[in-house]
Design a protein around this motif. Structure first.
Motif, PDB file in Angstrom:
ATOM      1  N   GLU A  65      10.303   6.686  -5.680  1.00 46.68           N
ATOM      2  CA  GLU A  65      11.647   6.837  -5.107  1.00 46.68           C
ATOM      3  C   GLU A  65      12.641   7.314  -6.171  1.00 46.68           C
ATOM      4  O   GLU A  65      13.567   8.060  -5.886  1.00 46.68           O
ATOM      5  N   ARG A  66      12.452   6.888  -7.410  1.00 47.26           N
ATOM      6  CA  ARG A  66      13.360   7.258  -8.493  1.00 47.26           C
ATOM      7  C   ARG A  66      13.366   8.758  -8.740  1.00 47.26           C
ATOM      8  O   ARG A  66      14.404   9.340  -9.048  1.00 47.26           O
ATOM      9  N   ILE A  67      12.231   9.423  -8.636  1.00 49.28           N
ATOM     10  CA  ILE A  67      12.169  10.870  -8.875  1.00 49.28           C
ATOM     11  C   ILE A  67      12.130  11.665  -7.560  1.00 49.28           C
ATOM     12  O   ILE A  67      11.851  12.862  -7.563  1.00 49.28           O
ATOM     13  N   LYS A  68      12.431  10.967  -6.459  1.00 53.32           N
ATOM     14  CA  LYS A  68      12.534  11.604  -5.143  1.00 53.32           C
ATOM     15  C   LYS A  68      11.266  12.383  -4.788  1.00 53.32           C
ATOM     16  O   LYS A  68      11.314  13.550  -4.415  1.00 53.32           O
ATOM     17  N   SER A  69      10.138  11.726  -4.939  1.00 44.81           N
ATOM     18  CA  SER A  69       8.856  12.309  -4.550  1.00 44.81           C
ATOM     19  C   SER A  69       8.319  11.593  -3.311  1.00 44.81           C
ATOM     20  O   SER A  69       8.807  10.512  -2.936  1.00 44.81           O
ATOM     21  N   VAL A  70       7.318  12.195  -2.687  1.00 41.74           N
ATOM     22  CA  VAL A  70       6.727  11.648  -1.448  1.00 41.74           C
ATOM     23  C   VAL A  70       5.440  10.913  -1.826  1.00 41.74           C
ATOM     24  O   VAL A  70       4.493  11.526  -2.340  1.00 41.74           O
ATOM     25  N   LEU A  71       5.418   9.609  -1.576  1.00 43.84           N
ATOM     26  CA  LEU A  71       4.275   8.770  -1.926  1.00 43.84           C
ATOM     27  C   LEU A  71       3.636   8.228  -0.646  1.00 43.84           C
ATOM     28  O   LEU A  71       4.330   7.719   0.244  1.00 43.84           O
ATOM     29  N   ILE A  92       0.314   5.702   0.537  1.00 46.44           N
ATOM     30  CA  ILE A  92      -0.774   4.776   0.180  1.00 46.44           C
ATOM     31  C   ILE A  92      -1.516   4.428   1.461  1.00 46.44           C
ATOM     32  O   ILE A  92      -0.910   3.875   2.391  1.00 46.44           O
ATOM     33  N   SER A  93      -2.787   4.769   1.498  1.00 50.03           N
ATOM     34  CA  SER A  93      -3.593   4.553   2.707  1.00 50.03           C
ATOM     35  C   SER A  93      -4.744   3.604   2.360  1.00 50.03           C
ATOM     36  O   SER A  93      -5.608   3.939   1.532  1.00 50.03           O
ATOM     37  N   ASN A  94      -4.730   2.444   2.988  1.00 50.10           N
ATOM     38  CA  ASN A  94      -5.747   1.422   2.738  1.00 50.10           C
ATOM     39  C   ASN A  94      -6.566   1.257   4.014  1.00 50.10           C
ATOM     40  O   ASN A  94      -6.318   0.360   4.827  1.00 50.10           O
ATOM     41  N   GLY A  95      -7.526   2.189   4.239  1.00 52.97           N
ATOM     42  CA  GLY A  95      -8.314   2.180   5.487  1.00 52.97           C
ATOM     43  C   GLY A  95      -9.569   1.349   5.374  1.00 52.97           C
ATOM     44  O   GLY A  95      -9.818   0.644   4.392  1.00 52.97           O
ATOM     45  N   LEU A  96     -10.411   1.467   6.397  1.00 50.30           N
ATOM     46  CA  LEU A  96     -11.652   0.701   6.428  1.00 50.30           C
ATOM     47  C   LEU A  96     -12.674   1.270   5.471  1.00 50.30           C
ATOM     48  O   LEU A  96     -13.537   0.556   4.955  1.00 50.30           O
ATOM     49  N   GLU A  97     -12.574   2.570   5.202  1.00 45.76           N
ATOM     50  CA  GLU A  97     -13.603   3.206   4.370  1.00 45.76           C
ATOM     51  C   GLU A  97     -13.065   3.597   3.011  1.00 45.76           C
ATOM     52  O   GLU A  97     -13.744   3.423   1.987  1.00 45.76           O
ATOM     53  N   PHE A  98     -11.826   4.170   2.998  1.00 45.19           N
ATOM     54  CA  PHE A  98     -11.287   4.669   1.737  1.00 45.19           C
ATOM     55  C   PHE A  98      -9.907   4.069   1.480  1.00 45.19           C
ATOM     56  O   PHE A  98      -9.154   3.785   2.409  1.00 45.19           O
ATOM     57  N   PHE A  99      -9.631   3.937   0.203  1.00 43.86           N
ATOM     58  CA  PHE A  99      -8.274   3.629  -0.261  1.00 43.86           C
ATOM     59  C   PHE A  99      -7.750   4.891  -0.951  1.00 43.86           C
ATOM     60  O   PHE A  99      -8.381   5.402  -1.873  1.00 43.86           O
ATOM     61  N   GLU A 100      -6.578   5.367  -0.505  1.00 47.05           N
ATOM     62  CA  GLU A 100      -6.034   6.628  -1.012  1.00 47.05           C
ATOM     63  C   GLU A 100      -4.593   6.435  -1.477  1.00 47.05           C
ATOM     64  O   GLU A 100      -3.800   5.761  -0.815  1.00 47.05           O
ATOM     65  N   VAL A 101      -4.307   7.038  -2.629  1.00 52.41           N
ATOM     66  CA  VAL A 101      -2.931   7.130  -3.138  1.00 52.41           C
ATOM     67  C   VAL A 101      -2.632   8.620  -3.358  1.00 52.41           C
ATOM     68  O   VAL A 101      -3.304   9.279  -4.165  1.00 52.41           O
ATOM     69  N   SER A 102      -1.624   9.141  -2.631  1.00 54.79           N
ATOM     70  CA  SER A 102      -1.245  10.555  -2.780  1.00 54.79           C
ATOM     71  C   SER A 102       0.253  10.666  -3.068  1.00 54.79           C
ATOM     72  O   SER A 102       1.042   9.842  -2.601  1.00 54.79           O
ATOM     73  N   LEU A 103       0.581  11.690  -3.840  1.00 51.17           N
ATOM     74  CA  LEU A 103       1.995  11.902  -4.226  1.00 51.17           C
ATOM     75  C   LEU A 103       2.286  13.403  -4.259  1.00 51.17           C
ATOM     76  O   LEU A 103       1.458  14.182  -4.732  1.00 51.17           O
ATOM     77  N   GLN A 104       3.444  13.765  -3.771  1.00 49.80           N
ATOM     78  CA  GLN A 104       3.942  15.146  -3.839  1.00 49.80           C
ATOM     79  C   GLN A 104       5.358  15.151  -4.427  1.00 49.80           C
ATOM     80  O   GLN A 104       6.232  14.438  -3.949  1.00 49.80           O
ATOM     81  N   TYR A 105       5.511  15.968  -5.470  1.00 49.60           N
ATOM     82  CA  TYR A 105       6.816  16.110  -6.133  1.00 49.60           C
ATOM     83  C   TYR A 105       7.233  17.577  -6.069  1.00 49.60           C
ATOM     84  O   TYR A 105       6.503  18.459  -6.521  1.00 49.60           O
ATOM     85  N   HIS A 106       8.395  17.819  -5.468  1.00 44.43           N
ATOM     86  CA  HIS A 106       8.926  19.184  -5.375  1.00 44.43           C
ATOM     87  C   HIS A 106       9.753  19.482  -6.627  1.00 44.43           C
ATOM     88  O   HIS A 106      10.713  18.791  -6.936  1.00 44.43           O
ATOM     89  N   LYS A 107       9.328  20.505  -7.316  1.00 48.68           N
ATOM     90  CA  LYS A 107       9.961  20.841  -8.584  1.00 48.68           C
ATOM     91  C   LYS A 107      11.375  21.357  -8.385  1.00 48.68           C
ATOM     92  O   LYS A 107      11.679  21.980  -7.384  1.00 48.68           O
TER      93      LYS A 107
END
Length: 963
Positions: free
Chosen positions: A940-946, A948-963
């Protein structure tokens, strides 16, 4: 019966001679207006003079204005009337000028203050106009149309003569004049009077034709009237009517006729001074003045507004006709004397009885009974009568003196021998004669036997030429090259100046003080102790700073200077007295006057002065009247406004009537030309805001001013003799600023500077805040990462000190030490500016991932890197890395899978990563605690899109930062 016949003869003789006597008392002077090239002899179609003295005229080449010394094209800035247009006539009225452009069926009206023009439809040429003081103007057209205007030149009414009873269809109007409730008009060679809405025409009368009866009267040129008569001017004659009944009384035909005027309720007929078949003679109806030049073909005459002053338009050019100025009382027997000495430099003057003695550098003369006789080639410097029979002459060389027999005009040598004496002044003191020479003062005396004696009173080598001697009581005052001295009992004392030298030409006792005429310093008033009380210089009433002769009478001081004659009123201070001159007097009044060439004729009450160009006779009785007359005023001819472009300068010919002269920003120089309505050429001018000193100029020259700063200025101009500020020309000049020089622009710049300073201050504050935030962050990271690790190491160490020997404790100490070292390394890396490229970040992320996961799982690390050299801010770099580190650390701690996928995308606009691993059914036990909260906070501090997906099979952390 015989007595009656004699009375009739005498009466007839008086009737014939009286007009001749009256006319002979006054003389008019006709002079050509000398237009500059290329208007030496312009072909004039129309000419008129306005109230300021400017002459507007029309030639075949266009419209022009003459200011007394130069001619400017009259361009009113209208496409309907270009400067090269030839209108039929011009009519100036107050602040307006009307142009009869009836060829184009219009009357153009120019407002000379606003430069606005308006057009009025016109069907027929204007033939005359009538001005009413304080009201407006009425124009009359040839077809009988009447156009009435108010003071603002707005068309109030438009009518026609055909509305009046008595007007005949097809009548062409010639001239119109008004008198109270009547209107006299000439149409179709008939005189009529309009009264009570009815026109009454003259009755046909058989009238004797005087002059050349074979020459019929041509076109009507003008109408004049007196209280009893109407005078119709034709191009070759005139006709006089009785005003009460329009009865023709007299008619004259002749080529010698010029024009008529109403002069003090008397008809004055001007004729050409050339032989004629039947020359016109004055009679009881009119006087005659034959002052018009023989070759003049008069086409029109207008009054200039001054008494006995007219402007004559002829085929030969433009002329002025004015009554000869008699202010100098030059009568006929003096005029030939003036003409004789006009080319001679007069050095001394004396009048004894009816004889006038004049010493010049060309010789010594006596004038008597209209005769001028040459007496000697000796240069006589000064003259003083000894008695009724002898006059003492001062000369250069020899013994310095000669004796003149006033009865025989014989010059005799002075009986006392001497060599190399130049006598410059002789003054009678109680029968003895004080004489001045170079560094010397003598006393001449004559005993009862008539024997002359000479005694030296002063022989001082440093006083120079003695210029004047005045005896006041027992004291002899001496003006010399060294200054002012007084001589008492053969003792000389210098009075003025105390240290320097100044040539005192004349000493004038004035009450208890002296006026000193000096060379270079004008007039100086001093007391008897030499204290300067007042100084009068060129710009304070004198026309020259070198005053060579001076005379004072009735509080009027006459000063002969190097620039001409100056008159000063000594009452209530000193004020210059202005006076008018005719053109034939200018040369005598403006010549450089000589020292001692002045004689006050108390019998004839006149002052005779001499200079480089002859003699000047002044009637002292007339100068008292000059003190009450308003002084002449300098006029503003035009203002040129120029710029740096190739365009012609803008010329404002009507600046005289404008209270404010505005200079546009693109005009970087102005040129001012002054004008005069009198004889004076020299003027003084100044810009008050630049100082109180006056600058010398001439009405014949332009005065240029360059790059005046924006602002409001006061231009003042005056003639040198005019010291009364009421008669000074004063104009306000407003130099308008460019946009970058305006207050608005300066305020904007000031605001921008303030805003810039504020922004710099804000940037500095923000940088300080960021530095403080960075320090806080580093402190927080050190506290969180390093502090906990060191605490655990400390506790483990204490347990070992307590005797607990456990390998697990050593492993924890080792692990905690490594973690602390890693955290310190991460913190140092995050604040090091050398690591601020995207490639450095990706390399650090790769290194960290392999270090943590190489023992726990198989790592699949994929990078799509298209932007590796661009830079990022330290804040973005630190937060992205810590988010990545936290996510990888959580996976390393809780990973139950044998495989971890990390994918990084780095483009020109987006940076992102995806971290994924299998959870293998342990959903609720994975990734709980403070770590995920920290990730979300940093994202949130750098205004990026985070995500976090904690599913039955996979745990995923994704982030997108617009320059």
């Amino acid at each position: 019966m015989k007595l009656t016949k004699y009375r009739q003869a005498i009466f007839t003789l008086v009737c014939i001679l009286f007009p001749l006597l009256v006319c002979s008392q006054e003389q008019f002077v006709v002079q050509r207006i000398a237009f500059p090239s290329p208007f030496l002899r312009p072909v004039l179609r129309n000419a008129v003079q306005d109230s300021h003295g400017f002459i507007y005229f029309i030639t075949n080449e266009g419209m022009w204005r003459y200011d007394g010394s130069s001619i400017q094209p009259l361009d009113i800035g209208s496409t309907n009337l270009p400067q090269t247009t030839v209108p039929l006539s011009i009519y100036p009225h107050n602040n307006y000028i009307l142009f009869d452009a009836s060829d184009n069926k219009q009357l153009l009206c120019l407002n000379i203050i606003t430069s606005e023009t308006k057009s009025i439809p016109l069907k027929s040429p204007i033939i005359t106009y009538q001005e009413e003081e304080g009201k407006g103007m009425t124009l009359y057209a040839e077809n009988g149309e009447i156009l009435s205007f108010n003071q603002d030149m707005r068309l109030v009414s438009r009518s026609n003569m055909n509305q009046f009873k008595g007007w005949q269809k097809g009548t062409l109007l010639g001239k119109v004049i008004h008198e109270k409730d009547k209107c006299y008009l000439m149409a179709n060679n008939k005189l009529g009077v309009l009264k009570n809405q009815q026109i009454v025409w003259e009755s046909p009368v058989e009238l004797k034709h005087n002059g050349d009866a074979t020459m019929p009267l041509n076109y009507i040129r003008d109408l004049n009237f007196t209280s009893d008569y109407i005078i119709a001017d034709y191009s070759n004659g005139f006709r006089i009517y009785k005003k009460t009944n329009l009865l023709p009384l007299y008619e004259y035909h002749g080529r010698d006729f010029a024009f008529t005027v109403n002069r003090e309720e008397k008809i004055l007929v001007f004729t050409k001074n050339s032989p004629s078949i039947n020359p016109l003679k004055p009679n009881t109806l009119f006087d005659v003045s034959d002052q018009i030049l023989p070759d003049m073909k008069v086409r029109g005459v207008v009054s200039t507004g001054k008494p006995d002053d007219y402007l004559i338009r002829s085929e030969n050019g433009l002329f002025t006709c004015s009554l000869k100025d008699t202010s100098t009382a030059i009568v006929n027997d003096q005029q030939h004397i003036i003409d004789f000495f006009k080319t001679k430099s007069v050095r001394s003057i004396s009048k004894q009885g009816d004889k006038l003695y004049v010493g010049t550098y060309e010789g010594f003369y006596v004038c008597s009974n209209s005769q001028i006789k040459y007496l000697s080639d000796i240069v006589i410097y000064c003259m003083t009568p000894v008695d009724g029979k002898t006059m003492l002459l001062g000369m250069e060389g020899g013994n310095g003196f000669l004796l003149l027999d006033l009865q025989t005009n014989q010059i005799k040598p002075f009986p006392i021998p001497g060599e190399g004496i130049s006598t410059t002044k002789i003054v009678n003191r109680n029968g003895k004669y004080l004489t001045g020479a170079i560094d010397q003062v003598y006393e001449l005396s004559r005993d009862f036997k008539g024997i002359w004696k000479r005694a030296s009173l002063l022989n001082k080598s440093d006083i120079g030429y003695v210029k004047d001697i005045k005896v006041v009581g027992d004291t002899c005052w001496i003006g010399a090259d060294g200054g002012l001295y007084y001589l008492f009992k053969n003792r000389l004392t210098k009075v003025f100046p105390a240290k320097d030298k100044v040539t005192v030409q004349v000493i004038l006792p004035f009450r208890d003080n002296f006026w000193l005429a000096t060379s270079g310093r004008g007039l100086i008033k001093v007391n008897k102790k030499g204290k300067v009380l007042q100084e009068i210089k060129f710009n304070e009433g004198l026309v020259g700073n070198y005053v060579f002769s001076a005379y004072q009478e009735n509080n009027v001081l006459f000063a002969g200077t190097n620039g001409g004659l100056s008159l000063l009123d000594l009452r209530e201070g000193v004020r210059g007295i202005d006076f008018e001159l005719s053109k034939n007097q200018i040369e005598a009044f403006t010549q450089e006057f000589n020292h001692s060439a002045l004689f006050a004729d108390t019998v004839g009450h006149q002052l005779i002065m001499g200079g480089l160009q002859g003699l000047l006779f002044l009637n002292l009785n007339l100068f008292e009247q000059l003190k009450k007359r308003p002084a002449a005023q300098v006029m503003l001819s035009y203002v040129k406004k120029g710029g740096s472009s190739t365009k012609q300068p803008e010329v404002d010919l009507f600046a005289q009537v404008k209270s404010v002269i505005r200079i546009q920003p693109e005009r970087n120089y102005i040129s001012v030309k002054f004008a005069r309505n009198n004889w004076q050429k020299k003027i003084l001018w100044r810009i008050k805001e630049f100082g109180q000193k006056w600058s010398e100029g001439s009405v014949d020259e332009d005065i240029n001013m360059y790059a005046m700063p924006p602002g409001t200025y006061t231009l003042e101009a005056r003639f040198p003799a005019v010291t009364d500020h009421r008669y000074w020309l004063s104009k306000t000049i407003v130099v308008q600023p460019r946009f970058i020089q305006t207050t608005f622009f300066k305020a904007m710049i000031l605001l921008l500077i303030i805003a810039g300073i504020y922004l710099l201050w804000r940037l500095k504050v923000e940088r300080i805040i960021k530095e403080q935030q960075l320090r806080t962050a580093i402190a927080s990271d050190l506290h969180d990462e390093i502090g906990s690790a060191l605490t655990r190491i400390s506790m483990s160490s204490e347990m070992m000190l307590m005797g607990k020997q456990d390998n697990s404790i050593l492993e924890r100490i080792s692990t905690d030490s490594k973690n602390a070292i890693s955290s310190i390394s991460d913190i140092i890396w995050s604040v090091d500016s050398r690591n601020d490229t995207w490639s450095d970040l990706i390399m650090r992320m790769r290194e960290h991932a392999y270090v943590l996961l190489e023992d726990n799982a198989q790592l699949n690390f994929v990078v799509d890197d298209a932007d590796d050299e661009n830079h990022m801010s330290q804040e973005v770099r630190q937060n992205l890395y810590l988010i990545f580190k936290e996510a990888v650390t959580n996976i390393a701690r809780h990973n139950l899978s044998t495989e971890v996928w990390i994918e990084i995308i780095n483009t020109d606009s987006i940076f992102g990563f995806l971290i994924k691993n299998k959870v293998q059914g342990f959903k609720d036990s994975v990734y709980t605690g403070q770590g995920l909260s920290n990730i979300e906070m940093r994202a949130e501090r750098i205004k990026s899109v985070l995500k976090i997906s904690n599913g039955l099979e996979f745990f995923e952390v994704s982030l997108q930062y617009h320059k």
